[in-house]
Every structure is written in structure tokens, then in C-alpha cells.
Write a protein that holds these residues in place. Structure first.
Motif, PDB file in Angstrom:
ATOM      1  N   ALA A  32     -31.512  30.987   5.381  1.00 27.90           N
ATOM      2  CA  ALA A  32     -30.260  30.263   5.306  1.00 27.90           C
ATOM      3  C   ALA A  32     -29.586  30.344   4.077  1.00 27.90           C
ATOM      4  CB  ALA A  32     -30.756  28.497   5.580  1.00 27.90           C
ATOM      5  N   TYR A  33     -30.394  30.553   3.197  1.00 22.78           N
ATOM      6  CA  TYR A  33     -29.533  30.667   1.558  1.00 22.78           C
ATOM      7  C   TYR A  33     -28.669  32.172   1.561  1.00 22.78           C
ATOM      8  CZ  TYR A  33     -28.785  30.959  -3.422  1.00 22.78           C
ATOM      9  OH  TYR A  33     -28.256  31.107  -4.748  1.00 22.78           O
ATOM     10  N   SER A  34     -29.618  33.152   1.903  1.00 21.55           N
ATOM     11  CA  SER A  34     -28.990  34.421   1.699  1.00 21.55           C
ATOM     12  C   SER A  34     -27.785  34.588   2.773  1.00 21.55           C
ATOM     13  CB  SER A  34     -29.970  35.357   2.093  1.00 21.55           C
ATOM     14  OG  SER A  34     -30.929  35.371   1.101  1.00 21.55           O
ATOM     15  N   LEU A  35     -27.917  34.298   4.117  1.00 19.43           N
ATOM     16  CA  LEU A  35     -26.830  34.389   4.811  1.00 19.43           C
ATOM     17  C   LEU A  35     -25.740  33.304   4.417  1.00 19.43           C
ATOM     18  CD1 LEU A  35     -28.891  34.006   8.247  1.00 19.43           C
ATOM     19  CD2 LEU A  35     -27.447  36.120   7.621  1.00 19.43           C
ATOM     20  N   PHE A  36     -25.863  32.168   4.011  1.00 19.25           N
ATOM     21  CA  PHE A  36     -24.674  31.261   3.530  1.00 19.25           C
ATOM     22  C   PHE A  36     -23.886  32.000   2.215  1.00 19.25           C
ATOM     23  CE2 PHE A  36     -22.247  28.110   1.301  1.00 19.25           C
ATOM     24  CZ  PHE A  36     -21.961  27.444   2.424  1.00 19.25           C
ATOM     25  N   VAL A  37     -24.548  32.640   1.532  1.00 17.97           N
ATOM     26  CA  VAL A  37     -24.043  33.467   0.216  1.00 17.97           C
ATOM     27  C   VAL A  37     -23.240  34.758   1.008  1.00 17.97           C
ATOM     28  CG1 VAL A  37     -24.407  35.095  -1.629  1.00 17.97           C
ATOM     29  CG2 VAL A  37     -25.667  32.689  -1.390  1.00 17.97           C
ATOM     30  N   ALA A  38     -23.764  35.141   1.863  1.00 17.43           N
ATOM     31  CA  ALA A  38     -23.224  36.447   2.433  1.00 17.43           C
ATOM     32  C   ALA A  38     -21.835  36.114   3.228  1.00 17.43           C
ATOM     33  CB  ALA A  38     -24.144  37.316   3.378  1.00 17.43           C
ATOM     34  N   ARG A  39     -22.070  34.973   4.074  1.00  9.96           N
ATOM     35  CA  ARG A  39     -20.746  34.605   4.917  1.00  9.96           C
ATOM     36  C   ARG A  39     -19.864  34.049   3.922  1.00  9.96           C
ATOM     37  NH1 ARG A  39     -17.882  36.251   8.791  1.00  9.96           N
ATOM     38  NH2 ARG A  39     -17.203  34.797  10.068  1.00  9.96           N
ATOM     39  N   SER A  40     -20.188  33.210   2.992  1.00  4.74           N
ATOM     40  CA  SER A  40     -19.140  32.688   2.168  1.00  4.74           C
ATOM     41  C   SER A  40     -18.253  33.470   1.340  1.00  4.74           C
ATOM     42  CB  SER A  40     -19.413  31.527   1.517  1.00  4.74           C
ATOM     43  OG  SER A  40     -20.648  31.772   0.528  1.00  4.74           O
ATOM     44  N   SER A  41     -19.362  34.738   0.848  1.00  5.48           N
ATOM     45  CA  SER A  41     -18.643  35.712   0.031  1.00  5.48           C
ATOM     46  C   SER A  41     -17.569  36.496   1.096  1.00  5.48           C
ATOM     47  CB  SER A  41     -19.557  36.637  -0.490  1.00  5.48           C
ATOM     48  OG  SER A  41     -19.065  37.662  -1.150  1.00  5.48           O
ATOM     49  N   ALA A  42     -18.086  36.716   2.272  1.00  3.56           N
ATOM     50  CA  ALA A  42     -17.096  37.699   3.060  1.00  3.56           C
ATOM     51  C   ALA A  42     -15.767  37.102   3.234  1.00  3.56           C
ATOM     52  CB  ALA A  42     -18.031  37.901   4.257  1.00  3.56           C
ATOM     53  N   MET A  43     -15.677  35.698   3.391  1.00  2.93           N
ATOM     54  CA  MET A  43     -14.618  35.023   3.655  1.00  2.93           C
ATOM     55  C   MET A  43     -13.665  34.555   2.553  1.00  2.93           C
ATOM     56  SD  MET A  43     -14.819  34.984   6.831  1.00  2.93           S
ATOM     57  CE  MET A  43     -13.531  33.807   7.344  1.00  2.93           C
ATOM     58  N   GLY A  44     -14.289  35.148   1.192  1.00  2.00           N
ATOM     59  CA  GLY A  44     -13.534  34.633   0.044  1.00  2.00           C
ATOM     60  C   GLY A  44     -13.662  33.237  -0.457  1.00  2.00           C
ATOM     61  N   TRP A  45     -14.686  32.599   0.043  1.00  2.00           N
ATOM     62  CA  TRP A  45     -15.014  31.310  -0.357  1.00  2.00           C
ATOM     63  C   TRP A  45     -15.822  31.000  -1.539  1.00  2.00           C
ATOM     64  CZ3 TRP A  45     -15.959  30.169   5.552  1.00  2.00           C
ATOM     65  CH2 TRP A  45     -14.690  30.138   6.171  1.00  2.00           C
ATOM     66  N   LEU A  46     -16.756  32.298  -1.933  1.00  2.00           N
ATOM     67  CA  LEU A  46     -17.782  31.981  -2.915  1.00  2.00           C
ATOM     68  C   LEU A  46     -17.189  32.556  -4.109  1.00  2.00           C
ATOM     69  CD1 LEU A  46     -20.738  31.460  -3.256  1.00  2.00           C
ATOM     70  CD2 LEU A  46     -21.078  34.015  -3.102  1.00  2.00           C
ATOM     71  N   THR A  47     -17.510  31.681  -5.442  1.00  2.00           N
ATOM     72  CA  THR A  47     -17.137  32.049  -6.776  1.00  2.00           C
ATOM     73  C   THR A  47     -18.365  32.674  -7.052  1.00  2.00           C
ATOM     74  OG1 THR A  47     -15.722  30.126  -7.003  1.00  2.00           O
ATOM     75  CG2 THR A  47     -16.458  31.198  -8.773  1.00  2.00           C
ATOM     76  N   GLU A  48     -17.993  33.781  -7.525  1.00  2.00           N
ATOM     77  CA  GLU A  48     -19.634  34.677  -7.969  1.00  2.00           C
ATOM     78  C   GLU A  48     -20.219  34.050  -9.127  1.00  2.00           C
ATOM     79  OE1 GLU A  48     -20.893  37.012  -6.305  1.00  2.00           O
ATOM     80  OE2 GLU A  48     -19.274  37.089  -4.794  1.00  2.00           O
ATOM     81  N   ALA A  49     -21.478  33.966  -9.278  1.00  2.00           N
ATOM     82  CA  ALA A  49     -22.043  33.438 -10.375  1.00  2.00           C
ATOM     83  C   ALA A  49     -22.230  34.244 -11.592  1.00  2.00           C
ATOM     84  CB  ALA A  49     -23.586  32.971  -9.932  1.00  2.00           C
ATOM     85  N   THR A  50     -21.023  34.569 -12.281  1.00  2.00           N
ATOM     86  CA  THR A  50     -20.971  35.413 -13.345  1.00  2.00           C
ATOM     87  C   THR A  50     -19.904  34.812 -14.197  1.00  2.00           C
ATOM     88  OG1 THR A  50     -18.862  36.518 -12.448  1.00  2.00           O
ATOM     89  CG2 THR A  50     -21.110  37.606 -12.148  1.00  2.00           C
TER      90      THR A  50
END
Length: 267
Positions: A32-50
Motif C-alpha cells: 500500500a505504501y509503495s503504490l500510494f507513493v507511485a500513484r500520487s507521484s504520477a498524478m503530481g500530488w506528491l512532494t518529493e522528500a528532498t
């Protein structure tokens, strides 16, 4: 990445989940964690942890799949993120995107039957003093539900719990009037109640995230355009706006379900 300690959004989906027979649960990239990161990144919703990262809506905290200890209905999966920037004036909380991403993840894992949703809403991230237009995007987005099959309309019960903060109880009457002041066909609110209900799911997050434990509640009953994460996300954002505009400035735990025995005509 500027994650703020008071900006947590949490979602738990409850019901039943039949896993896809072709899926290998031991593959780390499909949890669930990896899939959520992948999906929210693909949709432009994830702020990268940098360092100094920008863009996106939230930073990833945690996620998991499987039941908790004794909740009824059983928990399918849960997700926790932190808003990375203050909510812009004139925009609602991004709950619809959050639940959409959660729903996409669960659908990758199996076939769900959703019975209840629990959400932690960081209402304090909304600036009530400058949010006169905050509801306008929600009213525009309501058009998405204009062509929904009327047979999908279903009664819902939504409980907002302020934990140790009682403001939700005094705000409830004005929230009902506020919601009825807008023309929209997504949620028709019939009534509210301040009576405690022991059947409401117990919050599944630590008290420090929302001024818990559970104590002060208001329950709104009405009819939703459809029983879906899409419509529930819209409703949660609408209720967050109603709360903020009527004096609530602390996190709220929202629990939505359908009253026992109530289903749409096409369930």
C-alpha cells in the motif's frame, strides 16, 4: 520539503477486500505504501522528500493494508500524509485527490466493497478570515456529479469529532444553515444531531495528531449523490469549509457510513 507538524491527513477505508488472484503480496513494490507513493507521484500530488522540494500537495508519512484490532466494519487499508504547504486561499482541502489516490491503490490490490471511511481533516490549515471564496471550486466541481444515475443516491451519516475541543458542537446549527445556502446536488443535508453514537468507528490515529481522544461530536445526516470515494472526498472538503467558516479551527475526525439497511437502488 516543508512538512508542518499540524498538517496531517489520514484516511482509513473500511469494508471488505477480495485480493486479485494474480497479485503477489510479497513483492515490496506492490504494498500500500509503495503504490500510494507511485500513484500520487504520477498524478503530481506528491512532494518529493528532498531538501527544498516544491510542488505537489503532500509528503508521504505512512500507509498499510489489513485489519486493525477489532474494528467493525474491518479496515481494508490506511494512508497518512502531511500537507506540504498552507492551503491556498480560495482552494479547499485536497481531500478528493487524497481519497482518489487511496481508492486507486486499493483497486490495484483487490476488489473492494466500501462500507465506511474515516478521515482526519486538518481544518486548522484553512484560514477562515480569508476564505470567502473557498467554497467556489467545490461548487464548480459539483458539476461532475450532475449526470450521476439518480438511483445511486444514498443516505449517509457523517460524524465530525473534535476530540477534546468542543467547538464543533456549537458550530453545527450554523453549519447546517451554511450548507443549505448553496445550490448543489452532491449532498443534501437533512439534519444534524449532537447525540453520541457508540456505533461510530473509533479513531485510529494517535491523540496528538488531532487533540484526541474522541469526545465532542456532531453528526450530519443526508443524501449523497453516490456512495463513492469521489463523492465522499467532495463531501469531506465541503464539511471542512463549513466547519472553518463557522468557528472551528482545529483538526476534525470525520467518519462516514451508510445507516444500517440503507443502500442505493443499484447496489
Amino acid at each position: 520539503m516543508s512538512i508542518r507538524p499540524d498538517s496531517t491527513m489520514f484516511a482509513a477505508l473500511h469494508g471488505e477486500l477480495v485480493s486479485h488472484p494474480w497479485r503477489d503480496p510479497h513483492v515490496a513494490s506492490s504494498d500500500a505504501y509503495s503504490l500510494f507513493v507511485a500513484r500520487s507521484s504520477a498524478m503530481g500530488w506528491l512532494t518529493e522528500a528532498t531538501e527544498n522540494a516544491s510542488g505537489g500537495l503532500w509528503g508521504m508519512n505512512d500507509a498499510g493494508q489489513g485489519p486493525d484490532s477489532g474494528s467493525d466494519p474491518s479496515r481494508i487499508a490506511w494512508f497518512q500524509v502531511s500537507l506540504t504547504e498552507p492551503v491556498p486561499d480560495g482552494r479547499p482541502l485536497p481531500v478528493q485527490a487524497f481519497l482518489s489516490c487511496a481508492g486507486d491503490v486499493v483497486a490495484r490490490i483487490g476488489t473492494p466493497r466500501l462500507r465506511a471511511v474515516q478521515l482526519l481533516l486538518p481544518v486548522q490549515s484553512l484560514d477562515a478570515s480569508s476564505r470567502v471564496r473557498g467554497v467556489i471550486p467545490l461548487l464548480q466541481e459539483a458539476g461532475w456529479f450532475a449526470d450521476v444515475d439518480p438511483r445511486l443516491r444514498t443516505p449517509v451519516r457523517v460524524t465530525l469529532d473534535g476530540g477534546q475541543e468542543p467547538s464543533i458542537r456549537s458550530a453545527a446549527p450554523e453549519m447546517l444553515r451554511w450548507m443549505r445556502g448553496f445550490t448543489q446536488d452532491v449532498f443534501s443535508c437533512d439534519s444534524f444531531s449532537l447525540t453520541d453514537d457508540d456505533t461510530v468507528l473509533k479513531p485510529a490515529v494517535i491523540d496528538e495528531l488531532w487533540r484526541g481522544p474522541a469526545r465532542h461530536r456532531a453528526t450530519f445526516s443526508g443524501v449523497l449523490a453516490e456512495w463513492s470515494l469521489d463523492a465522499l472526498g467532495w463531501l469531506a472538503a465541503f464539511l471542512a469549509e463549513a466547519s472553518s467558516q463557522n468557528g472551528v479551527g482545529t483538526p476534525l475526525m470525520l467518519t462516514a457510513d451508510r445507516p444500517e439497511g440503507s443502500r442505493s437502488h443499484v447496489d
